[in-house]
Design an enzyme around this catalytic site. Structure first.
Site, PDB file in Angstrom:
ATOM      1  N   ARG A  47       0.825  -1.221   0.000  1.00 25.99           N
ATOM      2  CA  ARG A  47       0.000   0.000   0.000  1.00 25.99           C
ATOM      3  C   ARG A  47       0.854   1.263   0.000  1.00 25.99           C
ATOM      4  O   ARG A  47       0.469   2.289  -0.529  1.00 25.99           O
ATOM      5  CB  ARG A  47      -0.983  -0.029   1.194  1.00 25.99           C
ATOM      6  CG  ARG A  47      -1.712   1.262   1.435  1.00 25.99           C
ATOM      7  CD  ARG A  47      -3.047   1.088   2.139  1.00 25.99           C
ATOM      8  NE  ARG A  47      -2.980   0.258   3.329  1.00 25.99           N
ATOM      9  CZ  ARG A  47      -2.383   0.621   4.465  1.00 25.99           C
ATOM     10  NH1 ARG A  47      -1.789   1.792   4.571  1.00 25.99           N
ATOM     11  NH2 ARG A  47      -2.377  -0.207   5.501  1.00 25.99           N
ATOM     12  N   TYR A  99     -14.217  17.899 -16.997  1.00 25.97           N
ATOM     13  CA  TYR A  99     -14.688  16.561 -16.671  1.00 25.97           C
ATOM     14  C   TYR A  99     -15.730  16.654 -15.542  1.00 25.97           C
ATOM     15  O   TYR A  99     -15.487  17.326 -14.535  1.00 25.97           O
ATOM     16  CB  TYR A  99     -13.497  15.693 -16.238  1.00 25.97           C
ATOM     17  CG  TYR A  99     -13.899  14.271 -16.012  1.00 25.97           C
ATOM     18  CD1 TYR A  99     -14.174  13.437 -17.087  1.00 25.97           C
ATOM     19  CD2 TYR A  99     -14.042  13.767 -14.733  1.00 25.97           C
ATOM     20  CE1 TYR A  99     -14.577  12.128 -16.886  1.00 25.97           C
ATOM     21  CE2 TYR A  99     -14.445  12.451 -14.531  1.00 25.97           C
ATOM     22  CZ  TYR A  99     -14.714  11.645 -15.610  1.00 25.97           C
ATOM     23  OH  TYR A  99     -15.120  10.356 -15.402  1.00 25.97           O
ATOM     24  N   ASP A 171      -5.017  19.029 -15.817  1.00 27.32           N
ATOM     25  CA  ASP A 171      -5.469  17.702 -16.240  1.00 27.32           C
ATOM     26  C   ASP A 171      -5.033  17.546 -17.698  1.00 27.32           C
ATOM     27  O   ASP A 171      -5.543  18.234 -18.587  1.00 27.32           O
ATOM     28  CB  ASP A 171      -6.996  17.624 -16.086  1.00 27.32           C
ATOM     29  CG  ASP A 171      -7.561  16.257 -16.453  1.00 27.32           C
ATOM     30  OD1 ASP A 171      -6.923  15.536 -17.236  1.00 27.32           O
ATOM     31  OD2 ASP A 171      -8.664  15.922 -15.965  1.00 27.32           O
ATOM     32  N   LYS A 196      -7.339   6.234 -19.854  1.00 28.41           N
ATOM     33  CA  LYS A 196      -7.623   6.664 -21.215  1.00 28.41           C
ATOM     34  C   LYS A 196      -6.446   6.301 -22.138  1.00 28.41           C
ATOM     35  O   LYS A 196      -6.242   5.139 -22.415  1.00 28.41           O
ATOM     36  CB  LYS A 196      -7.943   8.150 -21.202  1.00 28.41           C
ATOM     37  CG  LYS A 196      -8.980   8.552 -20.124  1.00 28.41           C
ATOM     38  CD  LYS A 196     -10.352   7.971 -20.346  1.00 28.41           C
ATOM     39  CE  LYS A 196     -11.304   8.171 -19.168  1.00 28.41           C
ATOM     40  NZ  LYS A 196     -11.466   9.534 -18.687  1.00 28.41           N
TER      41      LYS A 196
HETATM   42  C1  LIG Z   1     -11.886  10.127 -17.535  1.00 32.22           C
HETATM   43  C2  LIG Z   1     -11.368  11.434 -17.101  1.00 32.22           C
HETATM   44  C3  LIG Z   1     -11.160  11.718 -15.742  1.00 32.22           C
HETATM   45  C4  LIG Z   1     -11.490  10.719 -14.659  1.00 32.22           C
HETATM   46  O1  LIG Z   1     -10.722   9.576 -14.754  1.00 32.22           O
HETATM   47  P1  LIG Z   1     -11.185   8.106 -14.282  1.00 32.22           P
HETATM   48  O2  LIG Z   1     -10.015   7.273 -14.594  1.00 32.22           O
HETATM   49  O3  LIG Z   1     -12.430   7.774 -15.050  1.00 32.22           O
HETATM   50  O4  LIG Z   1     -11.472   8.203 -12.817  1.00 32.22           O
HETATM   51  C5  LIG Z   1     -10.659  12.955 -15.416  1.00 32.22           C
HETATM   52  N1  LIG Z   1     -10.380  13.884 -16.356  1.00 32.22           N
HETATM   53  C6  LIG Z   1     -10.579  13.654 -17.672  1.00 32.22           C
HETATM   54  C7  LIG Z   1     -10.252  14.722 -18.661  1.00 32.22           C
HETATM   55  C8  LIG Z   1     -11.088  12.433 -18.084  1.00 32.22           C
HETATM   56  O5  LIG Z   1     -11.303  12.199 -19.390  1.00 32.22           O
END
Ligand SMILES: *Cc1c(COP(=O)(O)O)cnc(C)c1O
Length: 372
Positions: A47, A99, A171, A196
């Protein structure tokens, strides 16, 4: 070294025990130590840190050119893992288009710690300057943004934040470090949903933070992850690391396909507007040109004729799968308003498209038949 090379070699030393070129997946939850807790190879308990995850973090830090990275169980875990370390009773600025999970954190959870979130037009650095107050602890960017592909000028906003000692987070999920490196432009922390493009095959969840400096904030977020247990499984870490190895090559093909599709759709009489930062018609195209190497595989389109025409188009597609998420090999399309709950923020004629790795001519033929 260039990012294509770092992506393949960072955290990629052959296994010392066996010479294996592909890294082992260490599932061990606990690591032998001496009678007084002396660590053998730096690890104690899964962890806190583990060898498979450390390889991934080394690779992520190298690709974003940061001093340290932390992997999390999802993008949202990374996002909340950072936001929950901000000082209480402060104020954060977030993009008006972002998001949905960030908006939910801002509405439902951050207020419990006295943190308020305000939506700002992040395409306009002056609007950001005007929105900054004494209590602002963090400016959160998402560029290009989800789902409208809005583009923020990272360098200009970083200059504002530096003057006022405000944490700047970006992000970078849509662009990936292959196309855009926010730390080099002045951001303090980069966040990823590695679910992604890093994972790249729609089969693993993960998230990450990359820190420009291995500083007190990094230490706090790392300690918090250890104590709250917000960690990846070693198998997921291994899959994401495996995805990182081919990220640069995949992004080139995603960009190539997306450019052709954006051009096709922007000329089509049934389409009102295409949001893609690579098109000269995009509001912030020049900012995108100045800070991105290429424009990515994501776009959204406004269809002429409203909700019904939009759903009819999405329903007639054969290759593009109607599904949420993005960044995988297969092309996906989604009517965002239908999945945003009772008060959708997206227009009824908007479709978000994740352009996959199929042949572009097959994708264009599919779009053409569905629009006819
Ligand atoms: C999908 C996404 C998130 C969240 O990510 P998860 O892996 O689904 O928790 C945050 N920001 C963007 C731009 C995203 O496309």
């Amino acid at each position: 070294m260039r990012i294509e090379t770092l992506a393949i070699h960072a955290g990629g030393e052959p296994d010392q025990a066996t010479g294996a070129v592909s890294p082992p997946i260490h599932l061990a939850t606990t690591f032998q130590h001496g009678p007084a807790g002396e660590r053998v190879a730096g690890f104690e308990y899964q962890r806190e840190a583990n060898p498979t995850q450390s390889r991934l973090e080394e690779c992520l830090a190298a690709m974003e050119d940061g001093e340290a990275a932390l992997a999390f169980a999802s993008g949202m875990a990374a996002m909340s893992g950072l936001l929950e370390c901000l000082p209480p009773n402060t104020h954060i600025l977030a993009p008006r288009d972002c998001y949905g999970g960030l908006r939910s954190l801002g509405q439902e959870f951050l207020p419990e710690r006295g943190i308020t979130m305000r939506a700002v037009n992040m395409c306009n650095a002056e609007a950001v300057r005007d929105a900054i107050s004494e209590d602002t602890s963090c400016v959160w960017l998402e560029t290009p943004s989800n789902p409208l592909l809005e583009v923020s000028d990272i360098k200009s906003i970083a200059a504002l934040c530096r003057q006022k000692n405000i944490l700047l987070v970006c992000d970078n999920t849509f662009a990936t470090p292959v196309l855009q490196q926010p730390l080099a432009l002045g951001a303090d922390v980069v966040m990823h949903s590695t679910t992604k493009y890093f994972g790249g095959h729609s089969d693993v969840m993960g998230g990450a933070l990359v820190f420009a400096k291995r500083d007190a904030l990094h230490e706090k977020v790392s300690h918090r992850r250890h104590i709250t247990g917000n960690i990846l499984s070693p198998f997921s870490a291994w899959l994401i690391l495996r995805g990182a190895r081919s990220l640069a090559a995949r992004m080139a093909w995603h960009c190539n396909n997306a450019r052709k599709i954006a051009e096709f759709l922007s000329m089509h009489p049934a389409i009102e507007k295409v949001n893609y930062p690579g098109l000269a018609s995009h509001e912030n195209h020049l900012v995108a040109v100045s800070q991105m190497h290429d424009f990515g595989g994501m776009m959204s389109v406004h269809v002429k004729g409203g909700r019904e025409a939009t759903l009819a188009f999405a329903g007639k597609l054969k290759l593009f799968i109607n599904a949420t998420s993005l960044g995988g090999c297969e092309s996906l399309i989604e009517h965002r308003a239908s999945v945003e709950g009772p008060n959708p923020v997206s227009p009824q004629n908007l479709l978000r498209i994740s352009v996959g790795l199929e042949h572009p001519d097959d994708l264009i033929e599919d779009l053409r038949q569905a629009l006819s």
